[in-house]
Design a protein around this motif. Structure first.
Motif, PDB file in Angstrom:
ATOM      1  N   GLU A 227       0.667  -1.108   0.073  1.00  0.00           N
ATOM      2  CA  GLU A 227      -0.044   0.161   0.000  1.00  0.00           C
ATOM      3  C   GLU A 227       1.085   1.108  -0.001  1.00  0.00           C
ATOM      4  O   GLU A 227       0.316   2.351  -0.088  1.00  0.00           O
ATOM      5  CB  GLU A 227      -1.030   0.103   1.346  1.00  0.00           C
ATOM      6  N   ARG A 228       2.113   1.152   0.086  1.00  0.00           N
ATOM      7  CA  ARG A 228       3.059   2.273   0.316  1.00  0.00           C
ATOM      8  C   ARG A 228       3.062   3.074  -0.947  1.00  0.00           C
ATOM      9  O   ARG A 228       3.135   2.393  -2.124  1.00  0.00           O
ATOM     10  CB  ARG A 228       4.244   1.996   0.834  1.00  0.00           C
ATOM     11  N   GLY A 233       3.447   3.670  -6.567  1.00  0.00           N
ATOM     12  CA  GLY A 233       3.695   4.751  -7.483  1.00  0.00           C
ATOM     13  C   GLY A 233       2.669   5.892  -7.421  1.00  0.00           C
ATOM     14  O   GLY A 233       1.634   5.613  -6.642  1.00  0.00           O
ATOM     15  N   LEU A 234       3.067   7.119  -7.693  1.00  0.00           N
ATOM     16  CA  LEU A 234       2.085   8.168  -7.468  1.00  0.00           C
ATOM     17  C   LEU A 234       0.592   7.789  -8.237  1.00  0.00           C
ATOM     18  O   LEU A 234      -0.392   8.224  -7.494  1.00  0.00           O
ATOM     19  CB  LEU A 234       2.707   9.487  -8.078  1.00  0.00           C
ATOM     20  N   CYS A 235       0.914   7.518  -9.367  1.00  0.00           N
ATOM     21  CA  CYS A 235      -0.661   7.528 -10.108  1.00  0.00           C
ATOM     22  C   CYS A 235      -1.409   6.494  -9.425  1.00  0.00           C
ATOM     23  O   CYS A 235      -2.613   6.673  -9.008  1.00  0.00           O
ATOM     24  CB  CYS A 235      -0.589   6.984 -11.247  1.00  0.00           C
ATOM     25  N   ASP A 236      -1.189   5.369  -8.909  1.00  0.00           N
ATOM     26  CA  ASP A 236      -2.020   4.376  -8.331  1.00  0.00           C
ATOM     27  C   ASP A 236      -2.051   4.544  -7.065  1.00  0.00           C
ATOM     28  O   ASP A 236      -3.277   4.335  -6.591  1.00  0.00           O
ATOM     29  CB  ASP A 236      -1.031   3.100  -8.441  1.00  0.00           C
ATOM     30  N   PHE A 237      -1.305   5.388  -6.390  1.00  0.00           N
ATOM     31  CA  PHE A 237      -1.436   5.604  -4.818  1.00  0.00           C
ATOM     32  C   PHE A 237      -2.478   6.712  -4.922  1.00  0.00           C
ATOM     33  O   PHE A 237      -3.650   6.329  -3.852  1.00  0.00           O
ATOM     34  CB  PHE A 237      -0.301   6.271  -4.146  1.00  0.00           C
ATOM     35  N   PHE A 238      -2.728   7.772  -5.657  1.00  0.00           N
ATOM     36  CA  PHE A 238      -3.615   8.428  -5.352  1.00  0.00           C
ATOM     37  C   PHE A 238      -4.746   8.289  -6.042  1.00  0.00           C
ATOM     38  O   PHE A 238      -6.168   8.510  -6.020  1.00  0.00           O
ATOM     39  CB  PHE A 238      -3.131   9.926  -6.130  1.00  0.00           C
ATOM     40  N   ALA A 239      -4.978   7.204  -6.960  1.00  0.00           N
ATOM     41  CA  ALA A 239      -6.177   6.761  -7.382  1.00  0.00           C
ATOM     42  C   ALA A 239      -6.894   5.849  -6.604  1.00  0.00           C
ATOM     43  O   ALA A 239      -7.888   5.769  -6.472  1.00  0.00           O
ATOM     44  CB  ALA A 239      -5.924   5.822  -8.888  1.00  0.00           C
ATOM     45  N   ALA A 240      -5.968   5.416  -5.687  1.00  0.00           N
ATOM     46  CA  ALA A 240      -6.547   4.271  -4.562  1.00  0.00           C
ATOM     47  C   ALA A 240      -7.101   5.217  -3.430  1.00  0.00           C
ATOM     48  O   ALA A 240      -7.776   4.684  -2.759  1.00  0.00           O
ATOM     49  CB  ALA A 240      -5.477   3.403  -4.092  1.00  0.00           C
ATOM     50  N   HIS A 241      -6.694   6.654  -3.401  1.00  0.00           N
ATOM     51  CA  HIS A 241      -7.316   7.450  -2.334  1.00  0.00           C
ATOM     52  C   HIS A 241      -7.705   8.476  -2.993  1.00  0.00           C
ATOM     53  O   HIS A 241      -7.101   9.850  -3.051  1.00  0.00           O
ATOM     54  CB  HIS A 241      -5.880   7.806  -1.371  1.00  0.00           C
ATOM     55  N   MET A 263      11.144  18.122  -8.127  1.00  0.00           N
ATOM     56  CA  MET A 263       9.865  17.619  -8.286  1.00  0.00           C
ATOM     57  C   MET A 263       9.566  16.784  -9.520  1.00  0.00           C
ATOM     58  O   MET A 263       8.861  15.971  -9.382  1.00  0.00           O
ATOM     59  CB  MET A 263       9.151  18.973  -8.409  1.00  0.00           C
ATOM     60  N   LYS A 264      10.401  17.190 -10.504  1.00  0.00           N
ATOM     61  CA  LYS A 264      10.130  16.062 -11.800  1.00  0.00           C
ATOM     62  C   LYS A 264      10.753  15.047 -11.254  1.00  0.00           C
ATOM     63  O   LYS A 264      10.451  13.767 -11.894  1.00  0.00           O
ATOM     64  CB  LYS A 264      11.259  17.145 -12.876  1.00  0.00           C
ATOM     65  N   LEU A 265      12.017  14.841 -10.607  1.00  0.00           N
ATOM     66  CA  LEU A 265      12.594  13.639 -10.398  1.00  0.00           C
ATOM     67  C   LEU A 265      11.834  12.744  -9.772  1.00  0.00           C
ATOM     68  O   LEU A 265      11.709  11.446 -10.153  1.00  0.00           O
ATOM     69  CB  LEU A 265      13.869  13.776  -9.619  1.00  0.00           C
ATOM     70  N   LEU A 266      10.899  13.042  -8.751  1.00  0.00           N
ATOM     71  CA  LEU A 266      10.198  12.448  -7.850  1.00  0.00           C
ATOM     72  C   LEU A 266       8.926  12.101  -8.519  1.00  0.00           C
ATOM     73  O   LEU A 266       8.178  11.310  -8.074  1.00  0.00           O
ATOM     74  CB  LEU A 266       9.883  13.130  -6.432  1.00  0.00           C
ATOM     75  N   GLY A 267       8.592  12.698  -9.752  1.00  0.00           N
ATOM     76  CA  GLY A 267       7.325  12.454 -10.328  1.00  0.00           C
ATOM     77  C   GLY A 267       6.129  13.221  -9.868  1.00  0.00           C
ATOM     78  O   GLY A 267       5.023  12.964 -10.321  1.00  0.00           O
ATOM     79  N   LEU A 268       6.374  14.261  -8.776  1.00  0.00           N
ATOM     80  CA  LEU A 268       5.532  14.903  -8.374  1.00  0.00           C
ATOM     81  C   LEU A 268       4.941  15.896  -9.375  1.00  0.00           C
ATOM     82  O   LEU A 268       3.814  16.509  -9.502  1.00  0.00           O
ATOM     83  CB  LEU A 268       5.883  15.826  -6.949  1.00  0.00           C
ATOM     84  N   GLY A 269       5.911  16.459 -10.247  1.00  0.00           N
ATOM     85  CA  GLY A 269       5.708  17.355 -11.400  1.00  0.00           C
ATOM     86  C   GLY A 269       5.881  18.753 -10.796  1.00  0.00           C
ATOM     87  O   GLY A 269       5.792  19.334  -9.839  1.00  0.00           O
ATOM     88  N   ARG A 270       6.369  19.666 -11.983  1.00  0.00           N
ATOM     89  CA  ARG A 270       6.857  20.963 -11.741  1.00  0.00           C
ATOM     90  C   ARG A 270       5.874  21.817 -11.170  1.00  0.00           C
ATOM     91  O   ARG A 270       5.858  22.817 -10.374  1.00  0.00           O
ATOM     92  CB  ARG A 270       7.535  21.551 -13.101  1.00  0.00           C
ATOM     93  N   ALA A 271       4.636  21.597 -11.689  1.00  0.00           N
ATOM     94  CA  ALA A 271       3.347  22.356 -11.581  1.00  0.00           C
ATOM     95  C   ALA A 271       3.041  22.353  -9.856  1.00  0.00           C
ATOM     96  O   ALA A 271       2.300  23.150  -9.487  1.00  0.00           O
ATOM     97  CB  ALA A 271       2.079  21.703 -12.465  1.00  0.00           C
TER      98      ALA A 271
END
Length: 632
Positions: A227-228, A233-241, A263-271
């Protein structure tokens, strides 16, 4: 004391460095010979007369001579005439320690590859923790932890990596259905526990697992790991929550570009990197509160708020005390986030504020011997470093140590469990081992897969020779701060002398040992013309690869002032003082180019020889400005 600390602008301590290098090179050779003296020499004693050997030696010497000749075109960081970027001469303890350690070639990724220097790295983290006021006794549960990186950029990545793991972990526990740990009942509350409560939850989880059988521990760990956020991954984690949004990072507009990279490296996104406005080059706390209030109303999570302790361009210090207070106030209303301090530049200034017993010095004590330093805001910000959650410090900047040696330090080491590449608390006995023993396998917790132990030895030995307090290491930044105050005063006298020819100001008083100066030719009101003038002036202050270094009298650097960083009122004030019109929508440039001076060299004011390189510099500027205005 400082006379013995550097090789020196003239190489004055060459004999000392030569003796140290020779002594410890011989010592290294004796170590090799005595490892198993019964083994025969692999290289015969007459190898040196072999034609192939002599040809190899000739090629080696030729290439080294060529390298040495090429390096003479390098930037003369050692000289008091260099006042440009954040570089200066190297401290002899670190230089000698690094040279001494290099032939042993330790790799600090684990104790197997670096049984000596990996312990030193753990100690370096504790030394830096003490310097900023973090808990630094490994015997206590909440002790800090730090490690070296290649630079501040990687240290900032590590800060975001840890903050994200810590923020998302309670949500994973809740999703896995782990009982009896006090996990909040909804995802929003779990996602906003805050770093202190989140770390306590990690500690309870570790203890809870330890009370189960090995089979049960493995089963529960597998459920939680699935569940971590690191697993899903970011997409699946936030899709699950779906009630959670991707969190923001709030950083001042003057923050280093490593935050955008991270931000880009972690996949959070520059935005998701939201740049906060500033007032006079320092984080605008009121604007930060407004943004936090908007986040609360819109249920927008915040991962981290960043404060800068010594900006790269200007050396200014953000109100870290206000940042910590904003975090605590938001947490009381249910919005939890980490406070990280990017002190890559200014971290070692904290030595000026530390007594030898590690306690914080009062402002009036620190101020003795200075004209203005420290301002009340700088003292309050320094005191608040102890209340931040993590910090970046660059020993290769104000620590006067070789590249690349950055450092990441977190306030409570128990959170580092979340970064481990193996579940050491489940499958091994690492959780029950001592603090030092646990981090001897450093590669489990850091971004790098290999890292040089020689850099670590350089930092460790320097901190042992010059402890991180005002009476020892602090003598060095104290001298440079006094140079900055003298530079500021000299800039005012220069402005008065040159007023008929050029308008010149220090845009804002220095917080540290970095001073900027802005210029505009008299009678000009166009921002583009002023910027072109400063760029031509800077052409006389930078390295020209096609010309001998000796053709340059001084070396400086440039940066820019932008309305977004100063605020409208701040920008207007500076333009008015320079007799410049504000940019309009059709103008090509809305920023102001200024000279930037990093005053690291401890011999800028040479009292013994009656030389002030600061006065010489402004005399040089007078000559160059006169020539530029005359068209010569």
């Amino acid at each position: 004391m400082l006379d013995a600390c550097f090789l020196g602008p003239y190489g004055e301590n060459d004999s000392l460095l030569e003796k140290l290098v020779t002594e410890f090179l011989r010592d290294h050779v004796y170590w090799r010979r005595n490892f198993h003296p019964e083994d025969p020499p692999a290289i015969p004693t007459d190898a040196a007369v072999d034609p192939g050997y002599r040809a190899f030696e000739a090629r080696l010497r030729r290439e080294l001579h060529a390298l040495s000749a090429s390096l003479k075109k390098s930037v003369p960081f050692h000289s008091p005439r260099y006042i440009g970027h954040m570089a200066s001469d190297l401290l002899l303890p670190g230089l000698a320690a690094q040279i001494l350690t290099l032939p042993y070639n330790p790799n600090n990724v684990s104790e197997d590859a670096a049984p000596v220097t990996v312990d030193m790295e753990v100690d370096v983290g504790l030394q830096l923790a003490r310097m900023v006021g973090y808990p630094h006794d490994p015997a206590i549960d909440r002790c800090a932890f730090g490690h070296l990186t290649s630079g501040g950029t990687v240290a900032n990545y590590q800060a975001m990596r840890l903050a994200l793991a810590l923020k998302a972990f309670p949500v994973a526990l809740r999703a896995a259905g782990v009982p009896d740990l006090g996990v909040p009942d909804d995802d929003w509350a779990a996602f906003n526990l805050g770093p202190a409560a989140g770390t306590e939850l990690v500690a309870r989880w570790t203890a809870w697992l330890a009370a189960h059988s090995p089979r049960e521990r493995a089963a529960w760990n597998a459920r939680v790991q699935a569940e971590r956020i690191e697993q899903r991954g970011l997409c699946d984690f936030f899709a699950a929550h779906p009630t959670l949004k991707t969190p923001w990072v709030l950083a001042p507009i003057t923050a280093h570009y490593s935050w955008s990279k991270g931000m880009k490296l972690l996949g959070l996104g520059r935005a998701q990197l939201r740049l906060m406005p500033e007032r006079d080059m320092r984080l605008d706390i009121e604007a930060l509160h407004e943004t936090i209030g908007d986040c609360e109303r819109e249920r927008q999570p915040v991962l981290m708020a960043v404060g800068v302790f010594g900006t790269t361009e200007y050396g200014t210090v953000d109100p870290i005390d206000g940042l910590v207070a904003a975090r605590d106030a938001a947490l009381s209303r249910g919005l939890g986030f980490t406070v990280h301090v990017d002190a890559a530049w200014g971290g070692y200034l904290a030595t000026l504020f530390r007594n030898e017993d590690g306690s914080l010095r009062a402002r009036d004590e620190v101020a003795r011997g200075f004209a203005h330093f420290p301002s009340p805001g700088v003292h309050a910000a320094t005191a608040a470093l102890a209340e931040s959650d993590s910090i970046t410090i660059d020993p290769h900047k104000l620590g006067y140590l070789p590249y690349g040696a950055g450092a990441f330090v977190c306030r409570d080491h128990r959170a580092m469990t979340l970064l481990s590449e193996s579940a050491d608390y489940v499958f091994h006995d690492n959780a029950a081992r001592s603090y030092r023993a646990r981090y001897r396998n450093l590669g489990q917790f850091i971004p790098e897969g290999s890292k040089p132990g020689a850099n670590v030895a350089a930092v460790y030995v320097t901190h042992k020779v010059l402890p991180l307090d005002h009476a020892h290491f602090g003598c060095l930044p104290a001298r440079t701060v006094r140079s900055a105050e003298a530079f500021h005063q000299a800039a005012g006298a220069f402005a008065s002398r040159m007023h008929p020819l050029v308008r010149s100001i220090v845009p804002f008083p220095p917080d540290s040992n970095l001073v900027c100066v802005a210029f505009n030719p008299a009678g000009n009101r166009d921002l583009g013309v002023a910027n072109a003038f400063v760029r031509r002036l800077h052409d006389q202050l930078r390295v020209d690869p096609g010309a001998p270094l000796q053709d340059r009298s001084f070396f400086g650097s440039v940066t820019t002032l932008r309305p977004q960083a100063l605020g409208e009122a701040g920008m207007r004030r500076i333009l008015d003082e320079l007799s410049l019109d504000a940019a309009t929508d059709g103008d090509a440039e809305d920023h102001l180019v200024i000279l930037r001076h990093t005053l690291m060299n401890p011999w800028l004011i040479d009292d013994r020889n009656g030389i002030s390189y600061i006065d010489m510099y402004f005399q040089y500027l007078e000559q160059r400005i006169g020539g530029l205005l005359a068209g010569t």
